[in-house]
Write an enzyme that holds these catalytic residues in place. Sequence first.
Site, short mmCIF file in Angstrom:
data_model
loop_
_atom_site.label_atom_id
_atom_site.label_comp_id
_atom_site.label_asym_id
_atom_site.label_seq_id
_atom_site.Cartn_x
_atom_site.Cartn_y
_atom_site.Cartn_z
CG ASP A 65 2.70 3.40 -1.07
OD1 ASP A 65 2.50 2.37 -1.20
OD2 ASP A 65 2.43 4.14 0.06
CG ASP A 206 1.91 1.38 4.33
OD1 ASP A 206 2.56 2.40 4.76
OD2 ASP A 206 1.33 1.42 3.31
ZN LIG Z 1 2.17 3.02 1.75
ZN LIG Z 2 0.61 -0.36 1.84
#
Ligand SMILES: [Zn+2]
Ligand SMILES: [Zn+2]
Length: 303
Positions: A65, A206
Amino acid sequence: MLDVCLLGTGGMMPLPNRWLTSLLARYNGSSILIDCGEGTQIAIKEKGLTFKPIDVICFTHFHADHVSGLPGLLLTLGNAERTEPLTIIGPKGVERVVNSLRAIAPELPFKINCIEITEPTKSFNINGYILEAFKVNHNVTCYGYTIKIPRAGKFDPQKAEQNEVPRSMWSKLQKGAIIEENGKTYTQDMILGPERKGIKLTYCTDTRPVSQIWENAKDADLFICEGMYGEPGKEAKAVEYKHMTFYEAAELAKKANAKEMWLTHYSPSLVHPEEYADEVKKIFPNTKISKNGRMTTLEFEEK
Ligand SMILES: [Zn+2]
Ligand SMILES: [Zn+2]
């Protein structure tokens, strides 16, 4: 001034009306893109922004992503007849990842220079700004990034006189020139007062809420941070998948004393992140529940 556009705000997969998280910042005619998930180039087009000034692409980490939009973007840059080299910065293995993705974009009219970050922190000087990478805590190696634009001190004629700098040099030195004359070296700091507050933007996604984040975002004008979960009861999930809740992000913004925080990287299951705005603002009032294409221009303070 630094132009900032948060191209998308999604985590894991793009949704209709929610592109994957990616940041485009422009300074002095040169753009830097942080993260490039699937659809990033559509998000750029949608905002009417141009590809050509993108000189640097940074990756936080190598989850799909955040990187799968690269080959398409490279092809588009190639079709725009770019010939200037492109710098790609990322964690260890960046060259391998870029080369694998380039299997479907093998012939490009420009060179790619990959820079691998192996240290916990690393600083780069690029086109007049400073880029600082700092390691965060995800389930793979992941970095946050700070963009800083330093601001020189004010011209101080008294100091110039004290340092016996000839008047004819004043304006050249103010522009950053270094002048050698009669065995003496004249530099900018001989005529300028102390450095003034510059512009600071920190982006991180993240990760668990580790102290490196608020330390790096200290006094930032803008702090862009992941908020994977807003709903109550998601704390254990955030720990398990190494992400953050809105409230953990807000605590970081508060500790950092940031001026403003934009949330991003929402879980696809979080359909209406704005429903949790009141709750998160109790911790950090100047929180924005960002949507696709949120823009601002960060400027030097007047004084
Ligand atoms: Zn991510
Ligand atoms: Zn990630």
